[in-house]
Scaffold this active site. Structure first.
Site, PDB file in Angstrom:
ATOM      1  N   LYS A  80      -9.443  -2.195  -2.030  1.00 60.22           N
ATOM      2  CA  LYS A  80      -8.012  -1.904  -2.015  1.00 60.22           C
ATOM      3  C   LYS A  80      -7.679  -0.576  -1.329  1.00 60.22           C
ATOM      4  O   LYS A  80      -6.628  -0.442  -0.716  1.00 60.22           O
ATOM      5  CB  LYS A  80      -7.453  -1.901  -3.440  1.00 60.22           C
ATOM      6  N   ASP A 116       0.825  -4.864  -7.072  1.00 53.37           N
ATOM      7  CA  ASP A 116       0.312  -4.786  -8.451  1.00 53.37           C
ATOM      8  C   ASP A 116       1.321  -4.134  -9.407  1.00 53.37           C
ATOM      9  O   ASP A 116       1.521  -4.607 -10.529  1.00 53.37           O
ATOM     10  CB  ASP A 116      -1.005  -3.985  -8.500  1.00 53.37           C
ATOM     11  N   GLY A 140      -6.683   5.429 -17.944  1.00 49.86           N
ATOM     12  CA  GLY A 140      -7.313   5.051 -16.680  1.00 49.86           C
ATOM     13  C   GLY A 140      -6.548   5.638 -15.505  1.00 49.86           C
ATOM     14  O   GLY A 140      -5.323   5.806 -15.577  1.00 49.86           O
ATOM     15  N   GLY A 142      -7.582   4.678 -12.057  1.00 54.76           N
ATOM     16  CA  GLY A 142      -8.102   3.984 -10.882  1.00 54.76           C
ATOM     17  C   GLY A 142      -6.971   3.364 -10.070  1.00 54.76           C
ATOM     18  O   GLY A 142      -5.796   3.744 -10.211  1.00 54.76           O
ATOM     19  N   ALA A 144      -5.520   0.345 -10.123  1.00 50.72           N
ATOM     20  CA  ALA A 144      -4.458  -0.370 -10.838  1.00 50.72           C
ATOM     21  C   ALA A 144      -3.514   0.618 -11.519  1.00 50.72           C
ATOM     22  O   ALA A 144      -2.292   0.434 -11.536  1.00 50.72           O
ATOM     23  CB  ALA A 144      -5.076  -1.316 -11.865  1.00 50.72           C
TER      24      ALA A 144
HETATM   25  P1  NAP Z   1     -10.995   1.141 -10.666  1.00 50.18           P
HETATM   26  O1  NAP Z   1     -10.165   1.708  -9.578  1.00 50.18           O
HETATM   27  O2  NAP Z   1     -12.465   0.993 -10.474  1.00 50.18           O
HETATM   28  O3  NAP Z   1     -10.742   2.058 -11.977  1.00 50.18           O
HETATM   29  C1  NAP Z   1     -11.492   1.868 -13.152  1.00 50.18           C
HETATM   30  C2  NAP Z   1     -10.953   2.770 -14.276  1.00 50.18           C
HETATM   31  O4  NAP Z   1     -11.673   2.455 -15.487  1.00 50.18           O
HETATM   32  C3  NAP Z   1     -11.175   4.281 -14.028  1.00 50.18           C
HETATM   33  O5  NAP Z   1     -10.092   4.994 -14.578  1.00 50.18           O
HETATM   34  C4  NAP Z   1     -12.467   4.536 -14.833  1.00 50.18           C
HETATM   35  O6  NAP Z   1     -12.601   5.888 -15.250  1.00 50.18           O
HETATM   36  C5  NAP Z   1     -12.227   3.653 -16.026  1.00 50.18           C
HETATM   37  N1  NAP Z   1     -13.456   3.336 -16.755  1.00 50.18           N
HETATM   38  C6  NAP Z   1     -14.453   2.498 -16.357  1.00 50.18           C
HETATM   39  N2  NAP Z   1     -15.424   2.448 -17.305  1.00 50.18           N
HETATM   40  C7  NAP Z   1     -15.017   3.281 -18.312  1.00 50.18           C
HETATM   41  C8  NAP Z   1     -15.582   3.651 -19.566  1.00 50.18           C
HETATM   42  N3  NAP Z   1     -16.762   3.164 -19.967  1.00 50.18           N
HETATM   43  N4  NAP Z   1     -14.885   4.503 -20.359  1.00 50.18           N
HETATM   44  C9  NAP Z   1     -13.684   4.990 -19.971  1.00 50.18           C
HETATM   45  N5  NAP Z   1     -13.093   4.673 -18.783  1.00 50.18           N
HETATM   46  C10 NAP Z   1     -13.759   3.841 -17.966  1.00 50.18           C
HETATM   47  O7  NAP Z   1     -10.500  -0.326 -11.098  1.00 50.18           O
HETATM   48  P2  NAP Z   1      -9.010  -0.937 -10.996  1.00 50.18           P
HETATM   49  O8  NAP Z   1      -8.857  -1.660  -9.725  1.00 50.18           O
HETATM   50  O9  NAP Z   1      -8.030   0.133 -11.341  1.00 50.18           O
HETATM   51  O10 NAP Z   1      -9.083  -2.048 -12.156  1.00 50.18           O
HETATM   52  C11 NAP Z   1      -9.166  -1.660 -13.500  1.00 50.18           C
HETATM   53  C12 NAP Z   1      -8.988  -2.875 -14.402  1.00 50.18           C
HETATM   54  O11 NAP Z   1      -7.727  -3.453 -14.196  1.00 50.18           O
HETATM   55  C13 NAP Z   1     -10.022  -3.979 -14.171  1.00 50.18           C
HETATM   56  O12 NAP Z   1     -10.442  -4.473 -15.425  1.00 50.18           O
HETATM   57  C14 NAP Z   1      -9.253  -5.045 -13.420  1.00 50.18           C
HETATM   58  O13 NAP Z   1      -9.733  -6.350 -13.706  1.00 50.18           O
HETATM   59  C15 NAP Z   1      -7.854  -4.857 -13.988  1.00 50.18           C
HETATM   60  N6  NAP Z   1      -6.784  -5.279 -13.048  1.00 50.18           N
HETATM   61  C16 NAP Z   1      -5.923  -6.259 -13.448  1.00 50.18           C
HETATM   62  C17 NAP Z   1      -4.917  -6.680 -12.587  1.00 50.18           C
HETATM   63  C18 NAP Z   1      -3.970  -7.774 -13.003  1.00 50.18           C
HETATM   64  O14 NAP Z   1      -3.291  -8.337 -12.136  1.00 50.18           O
HETATM   65  N7  NAP Z   1      -3.869  -8.097 -14.279  1.00 50.18           N
HETATM   66  C19 NAP Z   1      -4.772  -6.084 -11.302  1.00 50.18           C
HETATM   67  C20 NAP Z   1      -5.660  -5.069 -10.952  1.00 50.18           C
HETATM   68  C21 NAP Z   1      -6.667  -4.672 -11.834  1.00 50.18           C
HETATM   69  P3  NAP Z   1     -13.355   6.960 -14.299  1.00 50.18           P
HETATM   70  O15 NAP Z   1     -12.333   7.432 -13.305  1.00 50.18           O
HETATM   71  O16 NAP Z   1     -13.788   8.024 -15.230  1.00 50.18           O
HETATM   72  O17 NAP Z   1     -14.516   6.244 -13.639  1.00 50.18           O
END
Ligand code: NAP
Length: 284
Positions: A80, A116, A140, A142, A144
């Site tokens: 992304k 999103d 979080g 990241g 999203a």
């Molecule tokens: P990303 O950019 O990789 O961000 C991941 C986030 O999770 C970061 O803030 C990370 O913290 C945190 N994290 C991961 N493991 C952790 C842990 N053990 N303890 C605490 N924090 C932790 O991913 P993303 O694209 O934002 O997606 C995140 C989630 O949203 C995923 O589960 C995805 O499936 C979901 N999502 C859903 C939709 C929807 O349409 N419903 C759309 C997009 C995403 P750090 O910065 O410290 O690593």
């Protein structure tokens, strides 16, 4: 090839437009089911496929799409942010978010959007959740989270917390929000009032079933609204929230409405939302 036996089905032919999603992994994606159902229902001669792309091949893939006239594509983990480098223009929100989940090809150029955040807002509205003027804790920082913050920052008092505190600080600076560390969650929630929102945007709950971002039993109150944007899974956060009596919402609505918004960008048409929802439900 013929789709199924529905009346509006048509053959794939030399005029069929191609849309797709790229990611790695991508085999779990529900977007093909959702968009193909919408194309069929509206009698649009188009097909939507999923392509797993190796990280070092992203540029080649995007240039290839441009060369063969792919009409549009979605982008998922881990591209992304990195896909931005290979697009011609970004809309204002996508540029601020710094990430793209929807690309439209037009006039030989690729235009990037991020649906999103709008998908998230529409899912709240469909659930009858009032977010305007509320306190919101976003866990979080990241991709999203950035997309959601870009919208909520305009309407709510948002505090972002993240495992890596520096990322929360940087996101908060970009969108004019408050930030704190995960350890501050108890004091933040102590000041929350009726209808205030907690939104989990981390991947915690996806695999690590027992991990808690904070002490759910002790800190959740029945008057809170809890959203976990993970979809296709009843996470521990959602289960705990429901048990305590909170309104609890998963990420399926966000997934649906980011797709609805992407479909509108690509086709200029209002998509058949119920058809897309049904396709999502039957393939999840
Ligand atoms: P990303 O950019 O990789 O961000 C991941 C986030 O999770 C970061 O803030 C990370 O913290 C945190 N994290 C991961 N493991 C952790 C842990 N053990 N303890 C605490 N924090 C932790 O991913 P993303 O694209 O934002 O997606 C995140 C989630 O949203 C995923 O589960 C995805 O499936 C979901 N999502 C859903 C939709 C929807 O349409 N419903 C759309 C997009 C995403 P750090 O910065 O410290 O690593």
């Amino acid at each position: 090839m013929r789709f199924s036996s529905r009346q509006e089905d048509r053959l794939i032919d030399a005029l069929t437009a191609l849309y797709c999603i790229i990611g790695n992994p991508v085999s779990h994606s529900l977007s093909p089911a959702m968009h193909n159902a919408a194309f069929r229902a509206l009698g649009i001669n188009a097909v939507y496929l999923a392509f797993k792309v190796d990280e070092e091949k992203l540029q080649e893939a995007v240039e290839g799409f441009k060369a063969i006239g792919v009409r549009g594509f979605n982008v998922t983990i881990p591209f992304k942010r990195s896909v931005v480098d290979f697009l011609d223009e970004l809309d204002e929100k996508a540029a601020k978010i710094g990430a793209v989940n929807t690309v439209k090809a037009e006039g030989g150029k690729l235009f990037g959007f991020n649906t999103d955040g709008m998908g998230f807002i529409r899912s709240l509205e469909e659930e009858g959740i009032c977010y305007r003027g509320k306190n919101v804790l976003i866990i979080g920082a990241g991709g999203a989270s950035r997309a959601i913050c870009a919208y909520l920052s305009e309407h709510c008092n948002v505090t972002v917390v993240n495992r890596t505190a520096k990322k929360a600080e940087s996101l908060a600076a970009d969108f004019g929000l408050n930030w704190a560390s995960l350890d501050d969650i108890p004091s933040i929630l102590a000041s929350f009032k009726e209808g205030d929102l907690i939104v989990n945007t981390t991947s915690v709950g996806l695999k690590d079933e027992d991990l808690e971002l904070f002490d759910y039993e002790r800190l959740l109150k029945p008057s809170f609204v809890v959203v976990d944007i993970i979809y296709g899974k009843d996470t521990k956060l959602l289960k705990s929230a429901r048990k305590i009596g909170c309104k609890a919402v998963d990420g399926e609505g966000m997934l649906l409405y980011q797709g609805v918004e992407a479909f509108k960008i690509w086709t200029g048409k209002n998509p058949p939302i119920d058809v897309m929802r049904k396709a999502l439900k039957s393939s999840s």
